[in-house]
Write a protein that holds these residues in place. Structure first.
Motif, PDB file in Angstrom:
ATOM      1  N   LEU A  51       0.842  -1.185   0.000  1.00 23.81           N
ATOM      2  CA  LEU A  51       0.000   0.000   0.000  1.00 23.81           C
ATOM      3  C   LEU A  51       0.881   1.240   0.000  1.00 23.81           C
ATOM      4  CD1 LEU A  51      -2.459  -1.167   2.780  1.00 23.81           C
ATOM      5  CD2 LEU A  51      -2.915  -1.101   0.338  1.00 23.81           C
ATOM      6  N   GLY A 453      -9.302  -1.037   2.290  1.00 16.48           N
ATOM      7  CA  GLY A 453     -10.068  -1.308   1.071  1.00 16.48           C
ATOM      8  C   GLY A 453     -10.751  -0.064   0.520  1.00 16.48           C
ATOM      9  N   GLU A 455     -11.607   3.659  -1.202  1.00 13.19           N
ATOM     10  CA  GLU A 455     -11.305   4.225  -2.519  1.00 13.19           C
ATOM     11  C   GLU A 455     -10.000   5.032  -2.477  1.00 13.19           C
ATOM     12  OE1 GLU A 455     -11.548   4.098  -6.157  1.00 13.19           O
ATOM     13  OE2 GLU A 455     -13.037   2.987  -4.992  1.00 13.19           O
ATOM     14  N   LYS A 458      -7.248   2.455  -2.602  1.00 14.14           N
ATOM     15  CA  LYS A 458      -7.287   1.722  -3.872  1.00 14.14           C
ATOM     16  C   LYS A 458      -6.791   2.584  -5.014  1.00 14.14           C
ATOM     17  CE  LYS A 458     -11.368  -0.953  -3.299  1.00 14.14           C
ATOM     18  NZ  LYS A 458     -12.679  -1.061  -3.827  1.00 14.14           N
ATOM     19  N   SER A 459      -7.253   3.853  -5.036  1.00 19.78           N
ATOM     20  CA  SER A 459      -6.864   4.660  -6.191  1.00 19.78           C
ATOM     21  C   SER A 459      -5.393   5.041  -6.104  1.00 19.78           C
ATOM     22  CB  SER A 459      -7.764   5.882  -6.355  1.00 19.78           C
ATOM     23  OG  SER A 459      -7.662   6.709  -5.246  1.00 19.78           O
ATOM     24  N   THR A 461      -3.049   3.050  -4.905  1.00 18.60           N
ATOM     25  CA  THR A 461      -2.352   1.851  -5.373  1.00 18.60           C
ATOM     26  C   THR A 461      -2.420   1.780  -6.894  1.00 18.60           C
ATOM     27  OG1 THR A 461      -3.118   0.777  -3.372  1.00 18.60           O
ATOM     28  CG2 THR A 461      -2.197  -0.643  -5.068  1.00 18.60           C
ATOM     29  N   ARG A 462      -3.611   2.086  -7.414  1.00 17.07           N
ATOM     30  CA  ARG A 462      -3.816   2.020  -8.844  1.00 17.07           C
ATOM     31  C   ARG A 462      -2.938   3.049  -9.568  1.00 17.07           C
ATOM     32  NH1 ARG A 462      -8.025  -0.028 -11.698  1.00 17.07           N
ATOM     33  NH2 ARG A 462      -8.009   0.866 -13.781  1.00 17.07           N
TER      34      ARG A 462
END
Ligand SMILES: [Zn+2]
Ligand SMILES: [Zn+2]
Length: 556
Positions: A51, A453, A455, A458-459, A461-462
Motif C-alpha cells: 500500500l 479497502g 477508494e 485503492k486509487s 495503489t492504482r
C-alpha cells in the motif's frame, strides 16, 4: 439479573489470527448478546510495500467499538508494537481503562505523550505475577520469557473455566533480561484445570527449542574482538534483551555504546526507569560518536529491515548528521529478516559493501535468536497446562493449522483453527466457531485512519501501478475545442508527446457520437463518454489503465 446458566465464554480475535502482526483479542463472558468484553492487546503491523504512502496498519475495531459500553478494559501483554502500537490511534474509539505491567506502562506513556488525549487515558499499573479482577474475569499474570522485558501470559479465570492466554513467549533458561519463565505456576494452573490455551504459533515450523539469548553473547563478543575500526550493530529497538547483550559484548571489548535512533533512546530510558539494564554502562548519544576513538566505539542502530527513514539507511547514504562508517569498519545485523524485506535489506547491505565496510549477518554467525517458542517448547507448555481446548493465534493460517495438529498430538481434545473475526464459543458445551463478526484493516494515512479497502487507498495503489491522467475537454459553442490539455503522471516522459493526439482524437470522436441535443448538453454524459474513450485509448497505447479524470469546461 441475568440467568447465569445461560452465560457463554467467547474468544474473538479481530487481528493476529491468520497473520503475524496487529494483535487484537477479545474475550466475552455473559448472556449471549450482552457479554462483558475484555480486550487483550491492540497492535499494529507494518506496511510491506503493498500500500503506497501508508505507514502502519491496524485492525478495524468496529465490532467492539459498537459494544464499547460493554468493554471492561484493555490488558496489554507486553510492549511490542504488534501488541500495543495501535493504542495511540484507536483508544479514542474505545475509551476503556488500560492494564499493564510497569515497563509496558512506561513505553505506553511515551507513545501517548505524542497524542492530545494522554491525560484522559486511565492506565492501571499492575505488578508482575499479580492477580486482579476486571468485571467477571479474574486475571493472574504469569511472567514468561521473550525478547522484551515483562512478557506476561494471562490466566483468565471465569465461572465457566480458565483460559490461558500466552502472549508472545519462549522458554529461555537464561533470558539476559528478567527471570526465566515461571514454569511452577504453569504446572499449578494445569493442576487446577485449564479449559483452553490461546497460544503463540510464530515458530511452530521450527524443531527443537528456539535457543537462549545468552548463547548470543559469547558469539557477539568474539566477533567484536576481531574487529579493528568502528563496529555498528543493527537490531530491533524493542529487543531490549538484545540491547543488553550487545552492550555487554561491547563492554567486554572496551567499547562505549552509542545509540543511533530516537526509538532506541526511548526504549532504553523506559527499561532503565524500571530497573532493567542496570549492569551495563550508560549509553552515549549520537553527538558523542565523533569524540570516541574508532576502536573504542560500538554503535547500535535501528533500521535492520531496510526502513528508509531509519538511522541505518541514512548512514548507508552518508546522510547521517553525526555517524559515519568508513572502509574497514564492521556492520553486524543482529536481527532476523522479516519476509518481504529481503530486497530492501540486500540493497542496504550492498551500499555498505561497496564502500569497503564489512557486513556480518545471522546467516554467517549465530547472532540472533527468535523470541517465540519452537515445537519442543510448545509441547512443554501443553504438558504443563493440559487444556481441553487449544486455539492457536499469532500466526498465518499455515502456522495455525500446523499448531492445531501439534496440540492434538499433545492430547488436546479440541484444537480450533480460527482466523480473524471467527467467534469461538469455549463454553458451555462442545467448543467451536459459532459466528463470524466484521473485521478489516485501517491504515494511518497522514493524520487520518482509513480502511485499506477504501477508494482512497485503492486509487493510490492504482495510480502507482497504472499512472494518472487528467483530460481537460473544452466545449466552445457546442463544439469540442482543438485545444485539449492532457496531464499525465507515471505514463510519459514528455507531456507534449504527440502520441497523446490519439487520445484527443478518441475523446473527440466519442463526444461527437453523442446525440447533439440532450446528450451533448448533459455534462455528466459528456464527461463519462470522454473518460471511457480516454481510458480505452491509453490502454491501446500503453497497455495500462491509468486513473483517468476529465475536466469539462464549457465556454458557451
Ligand atoms: Zn512480542
Ligand atoms: Zn507479537
Amino acid at each position: 439479573m441475568s440467568d447465569t446458566s445461560a452465560d457463554e465464554l467467547l474468544f474473538v480475535p479481530l487481528g493476529g489470527a491468520g497473520e503475524i502482526g496487529m494483535n487484537l483479542n477479545l474475550y466475552g463472558f455473559g448472556p449471549p448478546g450482552n457479554e462483558t468484553w475484555l480486550m487483550v492487546d491492540l497492535g499494529v503491523t507494518f506496511n510491506d510495500g503493498e500500500l503506497p504512502g501508508v505507514d502502519v496498519i491496524m485492525p478495524d475495531p468496529a465490532f467492539i467499538e459498537e459494544r464499547r459500553g460493554n468493554l471492561a478494559a484493555l490488558v496489554l501483554t507486553h510492549a511490542h508494537e504488534d501488541h500495543l502500537g495501535a493504542v495511540p490511534y484507536l483508544w479514542p474509539r474505545l475509551k476503556c481503562p488500560i492494564y499493564a505491567t510497569p515497563f509496558t506502562v512506561s513505553v505506553l506513556k511515551r507513545k501517548l505523550s505524542e497524542t492530545d488525549f494522554a491525560d484522559q487515558v486511565e492506565i492501571i499499573e499492575v505488578a508482575l505475577g499479580s492477580r486482579f479482577s476486571i468485571g467477571p474475569f479474574d486475571l493472574e499474570l504469569v511472567t514468561l520469557t521473550h525478547s522484551i522485558p515483562e512478557p506476561n501470559a494471562i490466566a483468565l479465570r471465569t465461572p465457566l473455566g480458565t483460559v490461558f492466554h500466552t502472549g508472545d513467549w519462549k522458554f529461555d533458561p537464561d533470558p539476559v533480561i528478567g527471570e526465566p519463565a515461571d514454569e511452577a505456576t504453569l504446572s499449578r494452573i494445569g493442576e487446577e484445570g485449564a479449559l483452553a490455551v490461546v497460544c503463540d504459533s510464530t515458530n511452530v515450523f521450527v524443531d527443537g527449542s528456539t535457543g537462549s539469548e545468552a548463547d548470543i553473547l559469547d558469539n557477539l563478543s568474539g566477533i567484536i574482538a576481531g574487529c579493528a575500526g568502528q563496529v555498528a550493530v543493527a537490531c530491533f529497538a524493542t529487543n531490549v534483551a538484545r540491547l543488553e547483550t550487545i552492550a555487554t559484548a561491547a563492554a567486554r571489548n572496551g567499547r562505549d555504546v552509542v545509540l543511533a535512533g530516537r526509538s532506541l533512546q526511548r526504549i532504553t530510558e523506559a527499561a532503565r526507569e524500571n530497573g532493567y539494564m542496570q549492569d551495563v554502562p550508560a549509553f552515549l548519544m549520537e553527538e558523542d560518536a565523533g569524540f570516541l576513538p574508532d576502536d573504542k566505539t560500538l554503535i547500535i542502530c535501528t533500521g535492520s529491515q531496510g526502513e528508509p527513514r531509519a538511522a541505518l539507511a541514512r548512514i548507508a547514504a552518508e546522510d547521517h548528521p553525526r555517524i559515519n562508517l568508513n572502509p574497514g569498519d564492521t556492520l553486524i545485523f543482529s536481527s532476523r529478516v522479516i519476509p518481504g524485506n529481503e530486497r530492501a535489506i540486500g540493497e542496504l547491505q550492498a551500499k555498505f559493501l561497496r564502500r569497503g565496510i564489512k557486513v556480518i549477518t545471522a546467516k554467517d554467525h549465530m547472532i540472533h535468536v527468535s523470541g517465540h517458542p519452537a515445537r519442543d517448547e510448545l509441547t512443554r507448555m501443553y504438558q504443563h497446562l493440559r487444556p481441553q481446548i487449544a486455539v492457536p493465534v499469532h500466526g498465518e493460517l499455515r502456522h495455525l493449522v500446523e499448531h492445531a495438529e501439534l496440540a492434538r498430538g499433545c492430547q488436546v481434545t479440541h484444537a480450533i483453527v480460527n482466523e480473524n473475526g471467527g467467534a469461538v464459543r469455549l463454553a458451555p458445551g462442545a467448543p467451536g466457531i459459532i459466528d463470524h463478526v466484521a473485521v478489516g484493516r485501517l491504515t494511518s494515512d497522514g493524520n487520518r485512519l482509513v480502511p485499506t479497502g477504501s477508494e482512497i487507498v485503492k486509487s493510490r495503489t492504482r495510480a502507482m501501478w497504472h499512472g494518472f491522467a487528467v483530460v481537460t475537454v473544452i466545449v466552445d459553442q457546442g463544439e469540442v475545442d482543438d485545444e485539449m490539455p492532457i496531464s499525465t503522471s507515471g505514463l510519459l516522459d514528455d507531456e507534449d508527446d504527440p502520441i497523446l493526439d490519439e487520445v484527443r482524437l478518441a475523446v473527440r470522436d466519442a463526444i461527437d457520437k453523442l446525440s447533439p441535443g440532450a446528450e451533448q448538453a448533459d455534462d455528466l454524459v459528456v464527461s463519462e463518454a470522454a473518460r471511457v474513450a480516454a481510458r480505452r485509448a491509453f490502454r491501446g497505447l500503453f497497455d495500462k489503465r491509468p486513473i483517468t479524470r476529465v475536466h469539462l469546461v464549457r465556454l458557451d
